[in-house]
Every structure is written in structure tokens, then in C-alpha cells.
Write a protein that holds these residues in place. Structure first.
Motif, PDB file in Angstrom:
ATOM      1  N   ASN A 105       4.148   6.423   4.887  1.00  0.00           N
ATOM      2  CA  ASN A 105       4.103   6.710   6.329  1.00  0.00           C
ATOM      3  C   ASN A 105       5.267   6.075   7.062  1.00  0.00           C
ATOM      4  O   ASN A 105       5.951   6.709   7.860  1.00  0.00           O
ATOM      5  N   GLU A 158       0.855  -1.188   0.000  1.00  0.00           N
ATOM      6  CA  GLU A 158       0.000   0.000   0.000  1.00  0.00           C
ATOM      7  C   GLU A 158       0.895   1.244   0.000  1.00  0.00           C
ATOM      8  O   GLU A 158       1.607   1.501   0.975  1.00  0.00           O
ATOM      9  N   PRO A 208      -5.004  -1.152  12.291  1.00  0.00           N
ATOM     10  CA  PRO A 208      -4.141   0.022  12.402  1.00  0.00           C
ATOM     11  C   PRO A 208      -3.357   0.019  13.724  1.00  0.00           C
ATOM     12  O   PRO A 208      -3.822  -0.514  14.709  1.00  0.00           O
ATOM     13  N   PHE A 209      -2.184   0.622  13.672  1.00  0.00           N
ATOM     14  CA  PHE A 209      -1.370   0.712  14.898  1.00  0.00           C
ATOM     15  C   PHE A 209      -0.853   2.139  15.032  1.00  0.00           C
ATOM     16  O   PHE A 209      -0.903   2.926  14.083  1.00  0.00           O
ATOM     17  N   HIS A 210      -0.367   2.460  16.208  1.00  0.00           N
ATOM     18  CA  HIS A 210       0.210   3.785  16.434  1.00  0.00           C
ATOM     19  C   HIS A 210       1.678   3.764  16.042  1.00  0.00           C
ATOM     20  O   HIS A 210       2.362   2.773  16.262  1.00  0.00           O
ATOM     21  N   MET A 211       2.139   4.874  15.481  1.00  0.00           N
ATOM     22  CA  MET A 211       3.555   4.978  15.113  1.00  0.00           C
ATOM     23  C   MET A 211       4.450   4.762  16.324  1.00  0.00           C
ATOM     24  O   MET A 211       5.505   4.136  16.232  1.00  0.00           O
ATOM     25  N   ASP A 231       0.560   4.506   0.327  1.00  0.00           N
ATOM     26  CA  ASP A 231       0.411   5.484   1.406  1.00  0.00           C
ATOM     27  C   ASP A 231       0.981   4.960   2.716  1.00  0.00           C
ATOM     28  O   ASP A 231       1.624   5.681   3.467  1.00  0.00           O
ATOM     29  N   MET A 232       0.709   3.693   2.955  1.00  0.00           N
ATOM     30  CA  MET A 232       1.201   3.077   4.184  1.00  0.00           C
ATOM     31  C   MET A 232       2.731   3.044   4.165  1.00  0.00           C
ATOM     32  O   MET A 232       3.388   3.349   5.161  1.00  0.00           O
ATOM     33  N   LEU A 281      -4.670   7.348  10.073  1.00  0.00           N
ATOM     34  CA  LEU A 281      -4.260   7.536  11.466  1.00  0.00           C
ATOM     35  C   LEU A 281      -2.770   7.861  11.551  1.00  0.00           C
ATOM     36  O   LEU A 281      -2.358   8.814  12.223  1.00  0.00           O
ATOM     37  N   ASN A 282      -1.974   7.089  10.815  1.00  0.00           N
ATOM     38  CA  ASN A 282      -0.530   7.297  10.876  1.00  0.00           C
ATOM     39  C   ASN A 282      -0.115   8.619  10.241  1.00  0.00           C
ATOM     40  O   ASN A 282       0.820   9.272  10.707  1.00  0.00           O
ATOM     41  N   LYS A 283      -0.830   9.016   9.175  1.00  0.00           N
ATOM     42  CA  LYS A 283      -0.502  10.298   8.546  1.00  0.00           C
ATOM     43  C   LYS A 283      -0.750  11.437   9.534  1.00  0.00           C
ATOM     44  O   LYS A 283       0.052  12.366   9.650  1.00  0.00           O
ATOM     45  N   SER A 305       8.447   8.020   8.912  1.00  0.00           N
ATOM     46  CA  SER A 305       8.585   7.928  10.354  1.00  0.00           C
ATOM     47  C   SER A 305       9.913   7.286  10.742  1.00  0.00           C
ATOM     48  O   SER A 305      10.570   7.718  11.682  1.00  0.00           O
ATOM     49  N   GLU A 319      -0.705  11.185  12.725  1.00  0.00           N
ATOM     50  CA  GLU A 319       0.322  11.088  13.774  1.00  0.00           C
ATOM     51  C   GLU A 319       1.626  11.749  13.318  1.00  0.00           C
ATOM     52  O   GLU A 319       2.277  12.439  14.102  1.00  0.00           O
ATOM     53  N   LEU A 320       1.966  11.509  12.032  1.00  0.00           N
ATOM     54  CA  LEU A 320       3.178  12.141  11.494  1.00  0.00           C
ATOM     55  C   LEU A 320       3.039  13.655  11.534  1.00  0.00           C
ATOM     56  O   LEU A 320       3.980  14.374  11.885  1.00  0.00           O
ATOM     57  N   VAL A 347      -3.712   4.023   7.463  1.00  0.00           N
ATOM     58  CA  VAL A 347      -2.973   5.047   6.712  1.00  0.00           C
ATOM     59  C   VAL A 347      -3.313   6.443   7.235  1.00  0.00           C
ATOM     60  O   VAL A 347      -2.431   7.236   7.561  1.00  0.00           O
TER      61      VAL A 347
END
Lengths: 225, 425
Positions: A15, A9, A102-105, A11-12, B233-235, A19, B237-238, B231
Motif C-alpha cells: 500500500n 507486513e 490505521p491511518f488515512h493515506m 500488504d501494508m 482501509l488503505n487498499k 501510494s 483508499e488506493l 491494510v
């Protein structure tokens, strides 16, 4: 530290790369099964983030291949299929950890650091931050040589912040990491506040030179030079 | 009213009408035949008497009925010429019965030696009231006999003939769409029942297919939502990590993140529900409930003490269950979480573990909840914005999967009981 991110993906992938690069890792990517196989065969990495469902094949096959190659890579599976079977199959095939989307960074960074510590240094490396020294194996903390007595949860919180230093950690991310997924509906994680208060008091009493800043009721940020 | 008795009622009414009509007809035909034969007899008798009178004029002097059944009296010629033969019913005194009984009388005239005589011949007649009575009784018996026959036929034959129907009804009564159990149809040679069975089978197949694809749809939909949720959520967060943000911007972003997290939780719960209902938790092992409860209560202890709740565990026995360990954990987590979240400040949660049951009692709002609604999706009683309203439905789904019985009571406190024993085993 070199990390390979295998994720289809776009976009994923973007990210994850952003990060991780912010943490000064060297990041390479693969977005198909074949590209991933190629990179796995050609290069060595310190950690691999692996999506299970890939165009062209299953991530589990890549995992088998890594096992075959007797590669020393730490592997964290990232999957939208949070099925128990996948998790068990992945961990059986030698994956170090499993993160379901989904997970948190912040959670990702904590897991990556934990895997790197275990894989690269046999878990024995001490973490030094400012005048703090953390022994992850012993689960002990020292401030300038003086032991800092923390409860299990306080230690977990501190280590999580250290893994995510200078990053805003939301209360939800912290709550889910320390208290577990099942806590998720707990009303707005306000109960974290009292734990944080104790931790900050203890750090201050022992003269630790780091500050955990509260950010407008959103979360916290560990500031360290 | 049963169909058997329904047809019986129709039969009874119909038979009554038919038999009554038939009885009337029989009566008149019978009577007609009797009169006919009586009248023939009288006619014959008349001719015999006239013949005898020609031979023996003494006969002409029998002017009244004494021991013979005729009388003769002379009548004047003009009257005789206007005379027509007639048969009449009349009464006559009978010695044996000491009563007037109906007789049939033939009035006629004849001429002998230039003189006219009126001859009256009688014959005892059937007693119509007796005949009617006899007829009525025999018809009544016939009627009752027929009804009894129909009843027996209905009960023996029709019951047997309707057996496939009752079999089908029994099956349908216990049919539950969510259980996905097949319905068996009895063997039958009756065309109508075959048609019925076929129609029902098709209906059930369609329903279960639809139900299954619906469930599959929910699972697929929640599954497909995971990645875009992750996607976004992480965006965000960034973006939150950018140091140049003002407090206002941070708060806006945090609001978006909070709602995305809520959506992610909802999605995860829906996925979990679908997976439970689609029986995707296969592996079972023995779970020691007592120690699992202890672990769960320990997990929630910070949350409970933050809200000033007194949490107690009462062990009335050892509870060992055979089920999927993940589901056991999810079941307890949701029950305990529910008891903690829907509570008053300074209230209590009391968990009791028995060999065959688990009771979770908690203080809370001072009114009973609707048991129907509390276990259905998105019917959360509180306005708590972090609650998904899927906690108790998940508990219910797990209980249903393992055929545990779940019950709710309100006795000033809210009490949820789960019985693990199977009621029929």
C-alpha cells in the motif's frame, strides 16, 4: 525525493509503496530489522517511514542508530501500538512524527510532505500551486501576490488539500486532520461542509485558479494543473 | 437469624425435652424411694406394736387413731383368713393444718391368744403436690440457668471461634473483581475455617486470573486487528483514487470505507478502554481543568455551531486535578462530544466547572436515560450510526480509575456530574 519504507507486513508495505510512487517519490523498502539497518548505513534518504515492531528487533533501535549516525533523514514512525510511551520514546529519539495504524493515506502524504519541507528546506520553502503561493512558516497564502485572509481551520484545510492534490480526500480524513482525532464520532462530518463553502468562496473571490471538487458526498478533490 | 441464636433455639428445645423427661423420671424415682422407706417404717412399727400387744393386752383396746398412729380392732376368723396386707394412701384430718392430709396406711392382721385382729398403722406422708411444685420450680430454674449458660457460652466462646469466618465475610463483601485487590485471611487453627479460606482463596485467584486474561485478550485482540484494518482501509483508499471509477462504484467503495472506519474507531475505543482498565496510563501531573475545558469546547465549536447549539462555560472556581493529562483530555472530549451529538437542533450545552466538580448539562430527548445502561458498553440510546456507544463507558472507566464519582440526573435536561473529591479522604 527518496523514501525508505521499513514495514514487515507485506500488504501494508505494498500500500505504502504504491501510494508513494504515485506521488513520484523514489521508494525503497526493508521488511526486516537487519535489512533496514543495512540500508540505513549504506544510503541516505530524505524520509524514512518506520514500523516499530519488526522481525529481528525494535524500530526504536534503528532510530537510535540514525541519531548516532547524525543522519539528516526525516523519520515518521508508523505503529499499530498506539501506546503513549512508544510515541514519547520515538519522538525523544528524534523521530519527526508518529502515525498510528490505521491511518488515512491522505494523512500520510500530508505528514510526509510536512517532514520533507521541514527537513530539506528548513520549513522556509514556499509552496507554489497554480497562481497560489503558500508560506508554511508564516501560515499565509497569496493569490498572484494578493494576500488571501483565511481562518486557521481554512488554512489547515487548504494546506491538506495542497498536500493531497488530485487525490480524493474523504471527509473523515479531512475532519480528523483539521479537527483532531477526538472529533471521530462527530456525526458524519457534515459540519465540514460550511467550512468548505467559505474556503471555496474566498478562493473564488481572489481569483485562485484551483478548484475543490465535491465527490458525491464522499469527500473532496483539489484539482490543479 | 444468626447462627448463634439458631443453635440456641435448638438447644432450648432439646434441653426442654431432656429436662422434662428427666424431671418426670426423678419425680417417680423419688416418690418410689419415699414410699419404700415409709412402708419399711410402717412394717417396723407394725412389728413393734404386735410385740407390745403381746406384752400388754391393753394395746388391743386402741380401736381408733387418737394420739398414736395405729388402731386395732378384732375381726372374725373367716374374714381374717382371706385378708392380705396392703398399703394404701388415704386422707386423715390433721389438727395442725386443720385439713385432710394424705397419709400412708398399712392394713394388716395378726393373731393373739387365738383371736384375729386387724391392725392399721399410719404415717404422715410427703405432700405430693408440694413436692411437684418444688420440683417444678427447681427444674425451671435449672432450665433457665442452662439456657443462660448456653447463651453466654455462645456469645463469648462461639463468637470468638467464628471470628475468622466473620473476617472472611467482611472481606468478601468489599471484594470487587475489577479492583484486583488482594483478600487477606485471618489466622486460624480451626480445620474447617482453614479449608474455607483455602477454597475462597483459590476461587478468587481463579476469578482474577480469568478476569485479567479476559482483559488482556480484549487488548490483544484489538491490537491484532489494527494492522488488517489499516491494510484494508488503505487498499480501498488506493482504489478510490483510480480515476476510471464510475459514481456507483465510488459510492460502493465509500460505503465500505465508512464502515471500516467505524470498525477502526470501535477498535480504538476498545483498546483505549482496556488500557485504562489495565492501568496503562501511569504518568500523572497537575491538570488545570478550566483551561482544558476551554480548549475542548473550542475544538468542538464548529460542530456545535453547525448543529445550532449554544455552548456556554460557567466557571465557579479553579479546578486543579492530579491525573494523566491524556486521560483528562479523553474524559472531557467524550463528555462534551456526547452532549453535542445527543442533542436537539438549536439546543444547548452548559459546562460548569467548580473546584471539586464538573457538570455537563445538555438538552436532548425529553426522557430520562437509564443510568445503569448509559455507562455500560454498547448501550448507546440513539441509533446514531457513527456513535460507537463507548464514549460514556470510557468516561466511567476513567472516573473509576481515579475514584471520581459520576452521577446522572434528568431534570428536563440531561445532567452528568463528576465529583472529583474522594468521599473518604
Amino acid at each position: 525525493m527518496k523514501i525508505l519504507v521499513i514495514e514487515d507486513e507485506p500488504d501494508m508495505l505494498d500500500n505504502l509503496v504504491r501510494s508513494l510512487e504515485a506521488e513520484k517519490y523514489v521508494v525503497e523498502t526493508a521488511s526486516t530489522f537487519d535489512a533496514a539497518m543495512e540500508k540505513v548505513h549504506l544510503y541516505r534518504y530524505d524520509c524514512i517511514l518506520l514500523d516499530i515492531s519488526l522481525p529481528g528487533g525494535s524500530g526504536l533501535v534503528i532510530l537510535e542508530e540514525l541519531k548516532e549516525l547524525q543522519a539528516a533523514e526525516g523519520v515518521i514512525i508508523i505503529s499499530a501500538r498506539s501506546s503513549v510511551d512508544d510515541r514519547i520514546a520515538g519522538l525523544d529519539l528524534g523521530a519527526d512524527d508518529y502515525l498510528s495504524k490505521p491511518f488515512h493515506m491522505a494523512e500520510l502524504h500530508a505528514r510526509v510532505k510536512s517532514v520533507l519541507r521541514r527537513r530539506k528546506f528548513g520549513g522556509s520553502r514556499l509552496i507554489e500551486l497554480s497562481n497560489l503561493r503558500v508560506d508554511p512558516e508564516e501560515r499565509s497564502v497569496q493569490v498572484e501576490g494578493r494576500p488571501l485572509a483565511l481562518t486557521r481551520k481554512e488554512y489547515d484545510i487548504l494546506l491538506y488539500f495542497i498536500s493531497n492534490k488530485n487525490r480524493l480526500v474523504s471527509k473523515t480524513a479531512l475532519g480528523e486532520h483539521v479537527w483532531g482525532d477526538q472529533i471521530d464520532e462527530a456525526d458524519s462530518f457534515d459540519f465540514i461542509y460550511s467550512q468548505m463553502k467559505n474556503l471555496r468562496r474566498k478562493l473564488k473571490e481572489q481569483g485562485a485558479r484551483l478548484e475543490i471538487q465535491a465527490i458525491y458526498g464522499i469527500g473532496y478533490k483539489l484539482l490543479a494543473e | 437469624m444468626k447462627l448463634l441464636n439458631h443453635t440456641l433455639a435448638y438447644f432450648a428445645a432439646l434441653l426442654f425435652a431432656v429436662i422434662t423427661g428427666w424431671a418426670g423420671l426423678l419425680y417417680y424415682n423419688l416418690l418410689d424411694e419415699i414410699y419404700d422407706s415409709l412402708d419399711d417404717g410402717l412394717e417396723n412399727y407394725k412389728m413393734l406394736i404386735i410385740k407390745r400387744a403381746r406384752a400388754d393386752s391393753e394395746v388391743l383396746r386402741k380401736t381408733s387413731f387418737v394420739e398414736d398412729n395405729y388402731s386395732i380392732k378384732p375381726i372374725p376368723a373367716p374374714q381374717a383368713l382371706a385378708y392380705t396386707d396392703s398399703y394404701v394412701d388415704t386422707l386423715m384430718f390433721m389438727e395442725n393444718e386443720q385439713d385432710f392430709e394424705p397419709v400412708r396406711m398399712l392394713k394388716t392382721i395378726f393373731r393373739q391368744s387365738g383371736r384375729y385382729y386387724e391392725l392399721r398403722v399410719v404415717n404422715t406422708m410427703v405432700e405430693t403436690d408440694d413436692l411437684v411444685e418444688d420440683l417444678l420450680y427447681s427444674i425451671l430454674w435449672l432450665y433457665l440457668g442452662l439456657i443462660a449458660t448456653v447463651l453466654v457460652l455462645n456469645n463469648l466462646l462461639l463468637r470468638k471461634a467464628w471470628r475468622p469466618f466473620y473476617h472472611l465475610v467482611r472481606q468478601l463483601r468489599s471484594f470487587r473483581l475489577e479492583k484486583q485487590e488482594p483478600v487477606s485471611f485471618g489466622k486460624t487453627n480451626v480445620e474447617e475455617f482453614k479449608v474455607l479460606n483455602d477454597a475462597v482463596a483459590r476461587l478468587i485467584r481463579n476469578s482474577t486470573d480469568t478476569y485479567r486474561s479476559q482483559k488482556q485478550f480484549i487488548e490483544n485482540a484489538s491490537h491484532e486487528l489494527q494492522t488488517p484494518l489499516a491494510v484494508s482501509l488503505n487498499k480501498l483508499e488506493l482504489l478510490l483514487e483510480e480515476s476510471s471509477l464510475t459514481e456507483g462504484q465510488l459510492r460502493l467503495l465509500a460505503g465500505a470505507v465508512r464502515n471500516l472506519e467505524r470498525m477502526a474507531r470501535l477498535n480504538k475505543s476498545l483498546l483505549l478502554l482496556s488500557k485504562i482498565e489495565n492501568r496503562q496510563f501511569q504518568a500523572e501531573e497537575e491538570v488545570h481543568l478550566n483551561s482544558l475545558v476551554e480548549t475542548v469546547l473550542e475544538d468542538f465549536s464548529d460542530q456545535a455551531s453547525y448543529r445550532g447549539l449554544r455552548v456556554t462555560l460557567q466557571e465557579e472556581g479553579d479546578c486543579r486535578l492530579h491525573l494523566n493529562p491524556d486521560l483528562a483530555g479523553i474524559l472531557l472530549n467524550n463528555l462534551v462530544k456526547n452532549a453535542i451529538v445527543h442533542n436537539n437542533r438549536g439546543g444547548f450545552v452548559r459546562v460548569t466547572v467548580g473546584p471539586q466538580q464538573l457538570v455537563v448539562e445538555n438538552s436532548g430527548q425529553p426522557a430520562a436515560l437509564n443510568e445503569q445502561l448509559m455507562f455500560s458498553r454498547f448501550q448507546s440510546g440513539s441509533q446514531n450510526e457513527t456513535s460507537t456507544g463507548l464514549g460514556l463507558p470510557i468516561v466511567k472507566a476513567i472516573a473509576d480509575l481515579y475514584r471520581f464519582r459520576i452521577a446522572y440526573r434528568f431534570q428536563g435536561t440531561h445532567i452528568v456530574t463528576i465529583h472529583f473529591s474522594y468521599p473518604f479522604s
